[in-house]
Design a protein around this motif. Structure first.
Motif, PDB file in Angstrom:
ATOM      1  N   SER A   9       0.827  -1.197   0.000  1.00  0.00           N
ATOM      2  CA  SER A   9       0.000   0.000   0.000  1.00  0.00           C
ATOM      3  C   SER A   9       0.863   1.250   0.000  1.00  0.00           C
ATOM      4  N   SER A  10       0.293   2.359  -0.484  1.00  0.00           N
ATOM      5  CA  SER A  10       1.039   3.617  -0.505  1.00  0.00           C
ATOM      6  C   SER A  10       1.403   4.047   0.910  1.00  0.00           C
ATOM      7  N   GLY A  11       0.514   3.752   1.875  1.00  0.00           N
ATOM      8  CA  GLY A  11       0.802   4.102   3.251  1.00  0.00           C
ATOM      9  C   GLY A  11       2.028   3.378   3.780  1.00  0.00           C
ATOM     10  N   GLY A  65       5.562  12.964  -3.305  1.00  0.00           N
ATOM     11  CA  GLY A  65       4.675  12.820  -4.454  1.00  0.00           C
ATOM     12  C   GLY A  65       3.471  11.955  -4.171  1.00  0.00           C
ATOM     13  N   VAL A  66       2.922  12.096  -2.960  1.00  0.00           N
ATOM     14  CA  VAL A  66       1.748  11.304  -2.576  1.00  0.00           C
ATOM     15  C   VAL A  66       0.695  12.245  -1.987  1.00  0.00           C
ATOM     16  N   SER A  67      -0.462  11.674  -1.672  1.00  0.00           N
ATOM     17  CA  SER A  67      -1.501  12.471  -1.033  1.00  0.00           C
ATOM     18  C   SER A  67      -1.205  12.614   0.454  1.00  0.00           C
ATOM     19  N   ARG A  68      -2.009  13.415   1.142  1.00  0.00           N
ATOM     20  CA  ARG A  68      -1.769  13.658   2.562  1.00  0.00           C
ATOM     21  C   ARG A  68      -2.144  12.456   3.436  1.00  0.00           C
ATOM     22  N   GLN A  69      -3.106  11.636   2.985  1.00  0.00           N
ATOM     23  CA  GLN A  69      -3.592  10.542   3.831  1.00  0.00           C
ATOM     24  C   GLN A  69      -2.499   9.545   4.232  1.00  0.00           C
ATOM     25  N   PRO A  70      -1.707   8.996   3.274  1.00  0.00           N
ATOM     26  CA  PRO A  70      -0.655   8.058   3.702  1.00  0.00           C
ATOM     27  C   PRO A  70       0.407   8.718   4.576  1.00  0.00           C
ATOM     28  N   VAL A  71       0.653  10.004   4.358  1.00  0.00           N
ATOM     29  CA  VAL A  71       1.608  10.733   5.193  1.00  0.00           C
ATOM     30  C   VAL A  71       1.064  10.846   6.611  1.00  0.00           C
ATOM     31  N   ARG A  72      -0.217  11.165   6.732  1.00  0.00           N
ATOM     32  CA  ARG A  72      -0.847  11.282   8.051  1.00  0.00           C
ATOM     33  C   ARG A  72      -0.755   9.962   8.813  1.00  0.00           C
ATOM     34  N   MET A  73      -1.025   8.854   8.121  1.00  0.00           N
ATOM     35  CA  MET A  73      -0.948   7.534   8.746  1.00  0.00           C
ATOM     36  C   MET A  73       0.480   7.212   9.162  1.00  0.00           C
ATOM     37  N   ALA A  74       1.442   7.538   8.297  1.00  0.00           N
ATOM     38  CA  ALA A  74       2.844   7.265   8.599  1.00  0.00           C
ATOM     39  C   ALA A  74       3.307   8.064   9.802  1.00  0.00           C
ATOM     40  N   THR A  78       1.106  22.238  19.134  1.00  0.00           N
ATOM     41  CA  THR A  78       0.148  22.925  18.264  1.00  0.00           C
ATOM     42  C   THR A  78      -0.188  22.094  17.029  1.00  0.00           C
ATOM     43  N   ARG A  79       0.749  21.982  16.124  1.00  0.00           N
ATOM     44  CA  ARG A  79       0.486  21.272  14.869  1.00  0.00           C
ATOM     45  C   ARG A  79       1.771  20.632  14.359  1.00  0.00           C
ATOM     46  N   GLY A  80       1.633  19.466  13.717  1.00  0.00           N
ATOM     47  CA  GLY A  80       2.778  18.818  13.107  1.00  0.00           C
ATOM     48  C   GLY A  80       3.624  18.032  14.100  1.00  0.00           C
TER      49      GLY A  80
END
Length: 231
Positions: free
Chosen positions: A2-4, A36-45, A60-62
């Motif tokens: 999977s991309s994630g 070069g991917v969407s935000r969803q797999p990055v969020r999961m990672a 706060t964030r990140g």
């Protein structure tokens, strides 16, 4: 794969190698653009890397990349080896149930064919990761010792301590394939010791197995004099 999972492995490698240095701030959008991917797999990672102790969540964030030293990784792997070695010893003393025997054997037989090819695909790495996790969990939970489970859960929050923290450096594919193949051979030896109820050998093999994460780095340091890479 999977991309994630691909994003997770890539970010883990970049952090451990120092390509993304300790103290660096990580945010979803720029990281997604970099890979070069969407935000969803990055969020999961990000969430999984936080659980592994590689990222620290900002108030706060990140996230911020944790400062990692070779000693910290070595210490975490040493503790994992002691705990998993104890689990293997306890399981060998009890003896494998038919279900545990079949589960471990399945892990070995499902992983073995991927090393009969000249190179590993993303699907091969997914197969390895899946059955490697099952192999370790079968032994850990088979010991039926809640203290071992809880201690490992705590230790797994340190960098590279978890058996699920798979890395694969695509810039050094040959040494990485050798490292994973070596780990697979160790699985076979551990299974044989468990099957024969050889508790001392099962414990010793499991403790040595925890250090397979560092094998690729050791090989590169031998064949590349002056190399400063860490894992």
């Amino acid at each position: 794969m999977s991309s994630g999972q691909q994003v997770l492995i890539e970010l883990r490698k970049m952090i451990i190698s120092g390509e993304i240095p300790g103290g660096a701030r990580m945010a979803e959008i720029p990281t997604a653009e970099m890979l070069g991917v969407s935000r969803q797999p990055v969020r999961m990672a990000f969430r999984l890397l936080e659980q592994e102790g590689l990222l620290l969540k900002n108030p706060t964030r990140g996230y911020t990349v944790r400062e990692i030293s070779p000693k910290l990784i070595q210490d975490a792997l040493e503790v994992r080896g002691v705990l998993e070695g104890l689990a293997a010893k306890k399981l060998a003393e009890k003896g494998l149930t038919a279900e545990q025997h079949d589960q471990l054997m399945q892990c070995i037989t499902r992983i073995d064919p991927i090393f009969k090819k000249p190179e590993l695909t993303d699907a091969d790495l997914e197969t390895y990761h899946h059955y490697n996790t099952i192999f370790h969990n079968t032994i850990i939970h088979g010991a039926e010792n809640i203290a071992i489970v809880q201690a490992l859960s705590k230790n797994n929050q340190l960098p590279m301590a978890s058996a699920q923290a798979l890395t694969f450096d695509k810039n050094n594919p040959l040494s990485e394939i050798r490292r994973l193949h070596h780990a697979h051979i160790q699985h076979c030896a551990i299974f044989n010791a468990l099957k024969n109820r050889d508790s001392a050998r099962a414990e010793s093999l499991m403790r040595e197995h925890s250090l397979v994460v560092t094998l690729g780095d050791m090989m590169r340091s031998i064949f590349t004099p002056g190399s400063n890479s860490h894992i």
